[in-house]
Design a protein around this motif. Sequence first.
Motif, short mmCIF file in Angstrom:
data_model
loop_
_atom_site.label_atom_id
_atom_site.label_comp_id
_atom_site.label_asym_id
_atom_site.label_seq_id
_atom_site.Cartn_x
_atom_site.Cartn_y
_atom_site.Cartn_z
N UNK A 191 -22.25 23.56 45.95
CA UNK A 191 -23.38 23.28 45.05
C UNK A 191 -22.94 22.36 43.93
N UNK A 192 -21.77 22.61 43.38
CA UNK A 192 -21.26 21.76 42.29
C UNK A 192 -21.06 20.32 42.77
N UNK A 193 -20.54 20.15 43.99
CA UNK A 193 -20.35 18.81 44.54
C UNK A 193 -21.69 18.10 44.74
N UNK A 194 -22.68 18.83 45.24
CA UNK A 194 -24.03 18.24 45.44
C UNK A 194 -24.62 17.76 44.11
#
Length: 108
Positions: A102-105
């Motif tokens: 989620x953080x990468x997205x």
Amino acid sequence: MSQTEHLLKTLPNDIGGLPADRIERIDHELEPWEKRCHALADVLDFHKIISTEEKRRGVESLGAEMIGKLTYYERWIVAFANILFQKGILTPEELAKKMDEVERRQAE
């Protein structure tokens, strides 16, 4: 009632009648993540994965210090994670992996 008896009979959320600051009642729009958290609670309850009673006990088991530091929905999220870990439905590693995804997205 002794202090020990009082501690054993009350839970962190059981603060009725204790001195406290004035409660500011402010209506506000929920953040998107708060809405998703509430929806998650409904889904977990509907599918009989985590009941309302389990959620309440999960929040209370966080203890007074954590309850004092976390917001309302943050308490729910931590309680859900702990309960899912205890039931073997989710592992801390799986949760960490998903949080990284989620953080990468969001960084894109």
